[in-house]
Design an enzyme around this catalytic site. Sequence first.
Site, mmCIF file in Angstrom:
data_model
loop_
_atom_site.group_PDB
_atom_site.id
_atom_site.type_symbol
_atom_site.label_atom_id
_atom_site.label_comp_id
_atom_site.label_asym_id
_atom_site.label_seq_id
_atom_site.Cartn_x
_atom_site.Cartn_y
_atom_site.Cartn_z
ATOM 1 N N LYS A 70 48.384 72.631 46.135
ATOM 2 C CA LYS A 70 49.705 72.044 45.960
ATOM 3 C C LYS A 70 50.158 72.211 44.514
ATOM 4 C CE LYS A 70 48.990 67.242 44.751
ATOM 5 N NZ LYS A 70 49.844 66.085 44.613
ATOM 6 N N LYS A 111 39.103 60.818 41.671
ATOM 7 C CA LYS A 111 39.634 60.902 40.306
ATOM 8 C C LYS A 111 38.540 60.885 39.250
ATOM 9 C CE LYS A 111 44.370 59.395 40.672
ATOM 10 N NZ LYS A 111 45.422 58.549 40.125
ATOM 11 N N LYS A 166 50.646 68.966 38.272
ATOM 12 C CA LYS A 166 50.589 69.105 36.811
ATOM 13 C C LYS A 166 49.226 69.602 36.363
ATOM 14 C CE LYS A 166 49.740 64.198 36.495
ATOM 15 N NZ LYS A 166 50.409 63.707 37.705
HETATM 16 P P1 ADP Z 1 50.604 65.615 40.435
HETATM 17 O O1 ADP Z 1 50.056 66.135 41.726
HETATM 18 O O2 ADP Z 1 51.357 66.625 39.682
HETATM 19 O O3 ADP Z 1 49.535 64.914 39.639
HETATM 20 P P2 ADP Z 1 51.362 62.977 41.167
HETATM 21 O O4 ADP Z 1 50.067 62.851 41.858
HETATM 22 O O5 ADP Z 1 51.582 62.180 39.910
HETATM 23 O O6 ADP Z 1 51.661 64.497 40.852
HETATM 24 O O7 ADP Z 1 52.487 62.639 42.220
HETATM 25 C C1 ADP Z 1 53.660 61.921 41.988
HETATM 26 C C2 ADP Z 1 54.481 61.961 43.253
HETATM 27 O O8 ADP Z 1 54.923 63.295 43.526
HETATM 28 C C3 ADP Z 1 53.734 61.509 44.508
HETATM 29 O O9 ADP Z 1 54.629 60.799 45.346
HETATM 30 C C4 ADP Z 1 53.334 62.819 45.164
HETATM 31 O O10 ADP Z 1 53.200 62.684 46.561
HETATM 32 C C5 ADP Z 1 54.491 63.724 44.814
HETATM 33 N N1 ADP Z 1 54.022 65.108 44.707
HETATM 34 C C6 ADP Z 1 53.197 65.596 43.744
HETATM 35 N N2 ADP Z 1 52.977 66.906 43.907
HETATM 36 C C7 ADP Z 1 53.679 67.283 45.012
HETATM 37 C C8 ADP Z 1 53.862 68.527 45.703
HETATM 38 N N3 ADP Z 1 53.278 69.656 45.273
HETATM 39 N N4 ADP Z 1 54.658 68.551 46.798
HETATM 40 C C9 ADP Z 1 55.267 67.419 47.228
HETATM 41 N N5 ADP Z 1 55.135 66.217 46.630
HETATM 42 C C10 ADP Z 1 54.351 66.136 45.534
HETATM 43 NA NA NA Z 2 47.867 63.842 41.309
#
Ligand code: ADP
Ligand code: NA
Length: 330
Positions: free
Chosen positions: A197, A114, A200
Amino acid sequence: MAKPRVLSGIQPTADSFHLGNYLGAIRQWVTMQETHDAFYCVVDLHAITIPVEAATLRHRSRVAAAQLFAVGLDPERATVFVQSHIREHTELAWVLNCLTGMGEAGRMTQFKDKSAKFGESAASVGLFTYPILQAADILLYHAESVPVGADQKQHLELTRDLAQRFNHRFGDTFTLPQPHIVKSVEKITDLQDPAAKMSKSSSSPQGIIDVLEQPGPMRKKIMRAVTDTGTEVAFDEENKPGISNLLRIQSALSGTPIPDLVARYEGQGYGTFKKDVAEVVADTLTPIRERTEKLLADEGELDRLLAIGAGRARAVAQQTMAQVRERVGF
Ligand code: ADP
Ligand code: NA
């Protein structure tokens, strides 16, 4: 028999959750409110480990909470609350900070990932000690179970180590949480870049579908999703990652197994298939969006729902902290 207590948190770091968050996390929360004594938390204090405007953070926390209720979390069955409403999180985090070794904290690999974006020395100490606040979130409620993906395993290990250390030094206080491996939570990938993946922080807004997205633009994104140049709808992660991702989405939202979907689209082009994917996404997201908008427009109602969760969470947190203060000596 009492249902096992589960705790899970999600950061309010965007103006809406996206389809990956929904399928990978929040949808499981709805299922778990039946099988568990569920505590779900919008972790706004984790979101300030990275600079954010006050109005933005406040808005995002409310949207996140509204979305949690909109997807079907029931304040009577699950304890849904905002982390900062319960002051004990930061107080316990301080105590745990004082039990954590510098070297131990330094081994947390997520900090390295991070902070890589802006350089370790520019990162906040808050970002560095983030896993310790996470440990406090969990231990405060004596959670027995915590849903974890691969990237969170190390943090749960730290939480267990800290609980054990505290119990050993000050007397039995904390429950050791177990990882809850969620059944095949598959990653949803970016619509424009099937190798990445959906996130955001995706490079293009065309690659991500927000839960609050209007059906029109959402349909366009799915119709324009990157696929291979073939014509056959088949599940093949390696050679057809784009089509495989859309199959995963359609299967997850419709409940139809992927092989059945593949059979259904035999002899048809990608166009028909994509149109159907867009339809099931719209059918799922439209009511969620409408309920979210309604809750955001009714401030009093959202406050009322959050106060129910905060009341329940606070009762547990205060009891835990009273014990901690007594044992630590303050
Ligand atoms: P981002 O990747 O958008 O920053 P976060 O890291 O805040 O999202 O993830 C919040 C939750 O959503 C976690 O439990 C994460 O495993 C799930 N998550 C985030 N992106 C995905 C994805 N592309 N597919 C499946 N689960 C996801
Ligand atoms: Na993330």
